[in-house]
Scaffold this active site. Sequence first.
Site, PDB file in Angstrom:
ATOM      1  N   ASN A   1       9.143 -15.247  -1.916  1.00 50.46           N
ATOM      2  CA  ASN A   1       7.918 -15.633  -2.622  1.00 50.46           C
ATOM      3  C   ASN A   1       8.170 -17.028  -3.180  1.00 50.46           C
ATOM      4  OD1 ASN A   1       5.704 -15.993  -4.248  1.00 50.46           O
ATOM      5  ND2 ASN A   1       5.969 -14.113  -5.422  1.00 50.46           N
TER       6      ASN A   1
ATOM      7  N   ARG B   1       5.544 -13.984   1.226  1.00 53.94           N
ATOM      8  CA  ARG B   1       4.272 -13.865   0.528  1.00 53.94           C
ATOM      9  C   ARG B   1       3.502 -15.170   0.712  1.00 53.94           C
ATOM     10  NH1 ARG B   1       2.730 -15.061  -5.644  1.00 53.94           N
ATOM     11  NH2 ARG B   1       0.654 -14.119  -5.665  1.00 53.94           N
TER      12      ARG B   1
ATOM     13  N   HIS C   1      -3.604 -11.056  -5.395  1.00 59.37           N
ATOM     14  CA  HIS C   1      -2.716  -9.961  -5.822  1.00 59.37           C
ATOM     15  C   HIS C   1      -2.824  -8.773  -4.862  1.00 59.37           C
ATOM     16  CE1 HIS C   1      -3.022 -11.622 -10.185  1.00 59.37           C
ATOM     17  NE2 HIS C   1      -1.911 -12.050  -9.617  1.00 59.37           N
TER      18      HIS C   1
ATOM     19  N   ARG D   1      -4.888 -19.578 -17.500  1.00 58.92           N
ATOM     20  CA  ARG D   1      -6.131 -19.752 -16.747  1.00 58.92           C
ATOM     21  C   ARG D   1      -7.303 -19.178 -17.528  1.00 58.92           C
ATOM     22  NH1 ARG D   1      -4.104 -17.399 -11.046  1.00 58.92           N
ATOM     23  NH2 ARG D   1      -2.052 -17.290 -12.007  1.00 58.92           N
TER      24      ARG D   1
ATOM     25  N   GLU E   1       5.601  -5.534  -5.399  1.00 58.47           N
ATOM     26  CA  GLU E   1       5.066  -6.421  -4.371  1.00 58.47           C
ATOM     27  C   GLU E   1       6.086  -6.690  -3.278  1.00 58.47           C
ATOM     28  OE1 GLU E   1       2.136  -9.493  -6.370  1.00 58.47           O
ATOM     29  OE2 GLU E   1       3.784  -9.032  -7.747  1.00 58.47           O
TER      30      GLU E   1
END
Length: 401
Positions: free
Chosen positions: A9, A84, A173, A232, A379
Amino acid sequence: MNDPVLVINCGSSSIKYALVPDAFHQPRLSGLAERLGSEDARLTGIDGQGRPFSRPLHGARHADAMAEILEGLEGQHPVAVGHRVVHGGERFTRATRIDAAVKRAIEATVAMAPLHNPANLEGMAATQALFPDLPQVAVFDTAFHQTLPPRAYRYALPDTLYRRHGIRRYGFHGSSHAYVSARVGALSERRHGGWLIAHLGNGCSTCAVWQGASVDTSMGLTPLEGLVMGTRSGDVDPGLHAHLARQLGWSLERIDTLLNKESGLLGLSGLSNDMRRLHQAAAEHHAGAELAIEVFCYRLAKSLAGLTCALPRLDGIVFTGGIGENDSDVRARVVEQLRHFSLRVDARANADAVGGREGRIDSGEHGRAPELWVIPTDEEGRIAEETRQLLKEEAVPHEPK
């Protein structure tokens, strides 16, 4: 270790990796190379025996860090590398073997994920240089959400913007939502019914899943849409850009920086993007911290309530991600604002569901009321699983047409 998959990732200044064995229960060698390109660059992680390690990388960049990671695999050889990739546009609906055409397609979506996709491509280049003979597979954050119906993914904009430029809601996600929805389907007696997933970390998103498929989600064209996050903003009035440009003379780049890096929990509190620090400050009556937590929880509850419209029935809500897995206060606040769905938290079970513990946190006192679960996401495990599945399918001989 049985046929491990190396999961990569890659961020703009970091590489998160894990060597994921075929057997779920086996220990997992993993780590994080961060602050790459600076003198503070460092590699930290867990070795194959479950022991933590930390060592400096002294200005290393991605290729140097990948070489260091390779040396740290302790003689264990992966059978494939799973990457990823944040944005795959509409083309990619599942894990895909990486070749030149796939790379070009990923490059074509850079404008929609400028902070992520270039780093993902850099990670591929560094990994392929070190593992030229290994299968390299891309697993896309957006792929799980390619089952959204048009009513969920289309913006109310002129049709040509979608047809010619791909302006639509994509969602992110995906590996987390896919893993968690599959896991709750295995754990709950309600199986693969109607579930709401709340992935809460520095980035946050919600997802409505019906019979294992994503039917709506909070993030959109980019990972900025939706919930309040660490730095964010989540949803704002679309007219904000024009207002700031007219009133303050701000450029699009300045506004983009504001919304992505200076807003969210950090902007509201004026203190931190770390929910743990905000709880500490709120306990000391820091007004900004109190407001940030309150807005975060309200907007999350509002999103979950709205997503119920996408489900024929609501079987339960699952919390995951760093905040979702460990912050019992946030979970309790959110559920309290959803009481009209007959949701009730069991205070003791909720308090105990921290530190990677998996289980139900609802009181169970209302029969068919929706369930509440905490399920730590995996993940890396999901990316490894999809990588293996692709390789198995490729190994099966196909009958000629």
